[in-house]
Design an enzyme around this catalytic site. Structure first.
Site, PDB file in Angstrom:
ATOM      1  N   GLU A 217       0.935  -1.176  -0.112  1.00 20.95           N
ATOM      2  CA  GLU A 217       0.155   0.099  -0.041  1.00 20.95           C
ATOM      3  C   GLU A 217       0.837   1.260  -0.012  1.00 20.95           C
ATOM      4  OE1 GLU A 217      -2.005  -0.111   3.586  1.00 20.95           O
ATOM      5  OE2 GLU A 217      -2.890  -1.883   3.156  1.00 20.95           O
ATOM      6  N   LYS A 219       2.389   4.376   1.368  1.00 17.18           N
ATOM      7  CA  LYS A 219       2.790   4.761   2.862  1.00 17.18           C
ATOM      8  C   LYS A 219       2.292   6.446   2.760  1.00 17.18           C
ATOM      9  CE  LYS A 219       6.171   5.249   6.404  1.00 17.18           C
ATOM     10  NZ  LYS A 219       5.885   6.736   6.868  1.00 17.18           N
ATOM     11  N   ARG A 239      -2.752   8.038  17.197  1.00 15.32           N
ATOM     12  CA  ARG A 239      -2.123   6.883  17.417  1.00 15.32           C
ATOM     13  C   ARG A 239      -1.554   6.856  18.975  1.00 15.32           C
ATOM     14  NH1 ARG A 239       3.679   6.574  14.211  1.00 15.32           N
ATOM     15  NH2 ARG A 239       4.659   5.887  15.943  1.00 15.32           N
ATOM     16  N   PHE A 309      -7.016   1.538   5.743  1.00 18.72           N
ATOM     17  CA  PHE A 309      -6.484   0.577   5.641  1.00 18.72           C
ATOM     18  C   PHE A 309      -6.733  -0.827   6.268  1.00 18.72           C
ATOM     19  CE2 PHE A 309      -3.396   3.554   6.940  1.00 18.72           C
ATOM     20  CZ  PHE A 309      -2.997   2.983   8.277  1.00 18.72           C
ATOM     21  N   ARG A 381       6.703  -4.796  15.480  1.00 15.25           N
ATOM     22  CA  ARG A 381       7.268  -6.475  15.933  1.00 15.25           C
ATOM     23  C   ARG A 381       7.102  -7.251  15.112  1.00 15.25           C
ATOM     24  NH1 ARG A 381       7.909  -6.702  21.032  1.00 15.25           N
ATOM     25  NH2 ARG A 381       6.725  -5.007  21.822  1.00 15.25           N
ATOM     26  N   LYS A 387       8.043  -0.803   6.395  1.00 12.05           N
ATOM     27  CA  LYS A 387       7.923   0.295   5.607  1.00 12.05           C
ATOM     28  C   LYS A 387       9.247   0.491   4.631  1.00 12.05           C
ATOM     29  CE  LYS A 387       9.508   3.038   9.504  1.00 12.05           C
ATOM     30  NZ  LYS A 387       9.042   3.594  10.799  1.00 12.05           N
TER      31      LYS A 387
HETATM   32  P1  AMP Z   1       6.839   5.868  10.582  1.00 17.50           P
HETATM   33  O1  AMP Z   1       6.112   7.287  10.913  1.00 17.50           O
HETATM   34  O2  AMP Z   1       7.864   6.472   9.608  1.00 17.50           O
HETATM   35  O3  AMP Z   1       7.550   4.997  11.724  1.00 17.50           O
HETATM   36  O4  AMP Z   1       5.970   5.156   9.686  1.00 17.50           O
HETATM   37  C1  AMP Z   1       4.889   4.303  10.054  1.00 17.50           C
HETATM   38  C2  AMP Z   1       3.636   5.029  10.109  1.00 17.50           C
HETATM   39  O5  AMP Z   1       3.050   5.047   8.769  1.00 17.50           O
HETATM   40  C3  AMP Z   1       2.604   4.518  10.855  1.00 17.50           C
HETATM   41  O6  AMP Z   1       2.463   4.319  12.063  1.00 17.50           O
HETATM   42  C4  AMP Z   1       1.316   5.059  10.063  1.00 17.50           C
HETATM   43  O7  AMP Z   1       0.875   6.085  10.855  1.00 17.50           O
HETATM   44  C5  AMP Z   1       1.777   5.465   8.757  1.00 17.50           C
HETATM   45  N1  AMP Z   1       1.052   4.912   7.477  1.00 17.50           N
HETATM   46  C6  AMP Z   1       1.271   5.568   6.513  1.00 17.50           C
HETATM   47  N2  AMP Z   1       0.476   4.637   5.407  1.00 17.50           N
HETATM   48  C7  AMP Z   1       0.260   3.568   6.132  1.00 17.50           C
HETATM   49  C8  AMP Z   1      -0.306   2.377   5.662  1.00 17.50           C
HETATM   50  N3  AMP Z   1      -0.752   2.274   4.243  1.00 17.50           N
HETATM   51  N4  AMP Z   1      -0.642   1.303   6.285  1.00 17.50           N
HETATM   52  C9  AMP Z   1      -0.087   1.380   7.731  1.00 17.50           C
HETATM   53  N5  AMP Z   1       0.529   2.453   8.358  1.00 17.50           N
HETATM   54  C10 AMP Z   1       0.730   3.761   7.444  1.00 17.50           C
END
Ligand code: AMP
Length: 534
Positions: A217, A219, A239, A309, A381, A387
């Site tokens: 998906e 990001k 969150r 999502f 986990r 990502k």
């Molecule tokens: P980071 O903030 O760089 O740790 O990236 C993780 C965060 O990306 C997650 O906590 C979500 O808030 C966000 N995120 C963005 N797109 C998605 C997606 N398609 N599925 C899950 N999380 C996502």
């Protein structure tokens, strides 16, 4: 007050500190908790983690200077004979937490003094560790969960699930000791900690970690939201589980038009968009979601786009234990496609790369790869969600090179990297690197650079800007050393771009844009310290 003695907790802390073995720590903890009443176990859990009490959303804040002042007045012998209990200590800490604002310092000192007066030296040391939040006995949240698993003779995954649902480690331990934990369920309007993603280098790596097939998906670079729906009642949480419903009435509005189920808990991301629907920088989303006043105006000026999502609960049933593929199917059945995050389920690296490319072209920073058979678990986990953000790369030109030392003696091996300044037509240096080339490549580069030499110095040569190299880097920084004002951090050569001419190199203007864009992202609350309301 009755209950477990603080001295016993101190004995436990010392034993924990004395052993490096995880298993031994788990055994010590579970034995200790089993011997406590549920209420004491709860307080002990907080104290063991050095977690301060939180009074009406305000945590304990006691500075080191305040503690020092209180310590100065401490008499040498303890004044009170009866032993201090865990709950005595906890209520003193709560009293401290309730003291806020100007003039509270003197009262804090007084509370601390009466607390300190009750300890011998060793116990006092541990109270100070609790106050500072640094216990240094090697017990963190994860280890405490293992102790809970040991108390219950349960699988750690089960305990993690419960931790996500209960969302309060003290409560979790209390319920484990009292035997109530089996009754915990996901409930509407009781937000749970969201599942997060681990970082992953590449699409291939994601496919490998997910056993050959993964679901990709985009990001989104916005704010994570958990939406609870029960008929007409809709609430939105961040969150960090803050209820932001009143700040985002447009989200409820979108949900009303887009979700065809009676009750649900949905997981998604909101992103502020411009009039054409294009995503705005992350800071704009933060600004919008953080806004508490003049919300109606903000809704008009900075509308939010919602991407859903995942689903955790649907029509009276918790679905967090269903695998991702099934949750996604259930989600697709009730949510309109406009708000559903697009995705591709694939085992083909070419299809995955193509999806990544399209996502990057659309302005997102990367993709999320989700393991199709994974259940919903809180936190980061087991690499079930990954990502993938491709490393930043630039094409730069070598304008000078330094002679190497040690095993690189005899080679021109430290390269001055430059980008094209479109305004002046000159090359502007933005960094140096000696990383990334093989011995053969160093040799080859030395020959080529000498043939391009414009001037010779003790340290090396300046050269005609001819050779283009692709470099990977971690960050663009401001630099007082280079005239360009910018420097690439941790630059390393990925390959020599024989196919490119210096005029194809990246420009200083592009670097400035990248710098600014990266700066916008610096505000992101990966764990939200600077943005306490999220
Ligand atoms: P980071 O903030 O760089 O740790 O990236 C993780 C965060 O990306 C997650 O906590 C979500 O808030 C966000 N995120 C963005 N797109 C998605 C997606 N398609 N599925 C899950 N999380 C996502």
């Amino acid at each position: 007050m009755v209950g477990a003695d603080f001295a016993e907790l101190v004995r436990l802390c010392k034993a924990l500190e004395a052993t490096g073995s995880r298993n031994a720590k788990v055994a010590l903890l579970s034995k200790y908790f089993r011997g406590l009443s549920p209420e004491d176990a709860k307080v002990a859990a907080y104290l063991l983690l050095g977690l301060p009490p939180d009074v009406r959303g305000r945590p304990l804040s006691v500075g080191w200077a305040t503690i020092q002042e209180a310590l100065k007045a401490k008499p040498t012998a303890p004044l009170v004979e009866e032993p201090l209990t865990l709950r005595d200590l906890w209520s003193s800490l709560r009293a401290l937490a309730s003291l806020q604002g100007s003039g509270s310092r003197a009262r804090k000192v007084a509370v601390l003094q009466s607390l300190f007066r009750r300890f011998g030296g060793e116990e006092l040391g541990w109270v100070l560790r609790i106050l500072s939040g640094e216990m240094r006995h090697g017990v963190n949240h994860g280890l405490l969960l293992e102790a809970v698993a040991a108390i219950l003779s349960a699988e750690i995954d089960y305990v993690r699930r419960m931790d996500m649902l209960v969302n309060d480690v003290g409560e979790l331990v209390r319920m484990a000791v009292s035997g109530e934990l089996g009754k915990v369920e996901l409930k509407l309007f009781n937000p749970v900690r969201p599942m997060l993603a681990e970082t992953c280098e590449s699409i291939e790596e994601a496919l490998r970690l997910h056993g050959g097939q993964t679901s990709l998906e985009p990001k989104y670079d916005g704010v994570r939201v958990q939406i609870h729906i029960d008929g007409p009642e809709i609430r939105v949480y961040t969150r960090r589980l803050t209820d932001i419903t009143e700040r985002v009435p447009d989200v409820a509005e979108i949900i009303r038009g887009a979700v065809a189920s009676r009750s649900a808990v949905l997981d998604g991301e909101v992103v502020a968009v411009d009039e054409s629907g294009k995503a705005l920088p992350f800071q704009e989303t933060m600004r919008r979601v953080g806004r508490e006043r003049d919300v109606a105006e903000a809704v008009k000026n900075l509308p939010l786009k919602l991407w859903i999502f995942d689903v955790l609960y649907l029509d009276g049933e918790a679905v967090i234990d269903r695998v991702y593929e099934e949750r996604r199917r259930r989600l697709e059945a009730v949510v309109r496609p406009e708000v559903l995050a697009p995705r591709v389920l694939t085992g083909d690296p070419a299809v995955a790369e193509e999806f990544l490319r399209r996502v990057l072209d659309a302005g997102h920073e990367g993709v999320l790869a989700k393991e199709p058979r994974s259940v919903y678990t809180p936190g980061r986990r087991g690499a079930k969600w990954l990502k993938v953000k491709p490393a930043e790369r630039l094409d730069v030109v070598i304008v000078a090179a330094e002679w190497g030392h040690g095993r690189r003696r005899g080679w021109l091996s430290n390269y001055h990297l430059a980008v094209l300044d479109e305004e002046s037509g000159n090359f502007a240096v933005v960094g140096k690197t000696f990383k990334g080339l093989t011995d053969e490549e160093f040799e080859y580069m030395t020959r080529r650079l000498l043939s391009l030499k414009t001037e010779e110095f003790g340290w090396g040569v300046t050269v005609k800007p001819e050779i283009v190299v692709e470099v990977a880097y971690n960050e663009i920084q401001r630099s007082p050393h280079y005239e360009s004002g910018l420097a690439l951090r941790f630059a390393r050569i990925v390959r020599i771009r024989e196919d490119k001419s210096p005029r194809d190199a990246d420009t200083l203007q592009r670097l400035r844009t990248l710098y600014r864009r990266q700066f916008e992202k610096k505000g992101r609350p990966t764990d939200g310290e600077s943005l306490a309301y999220l």
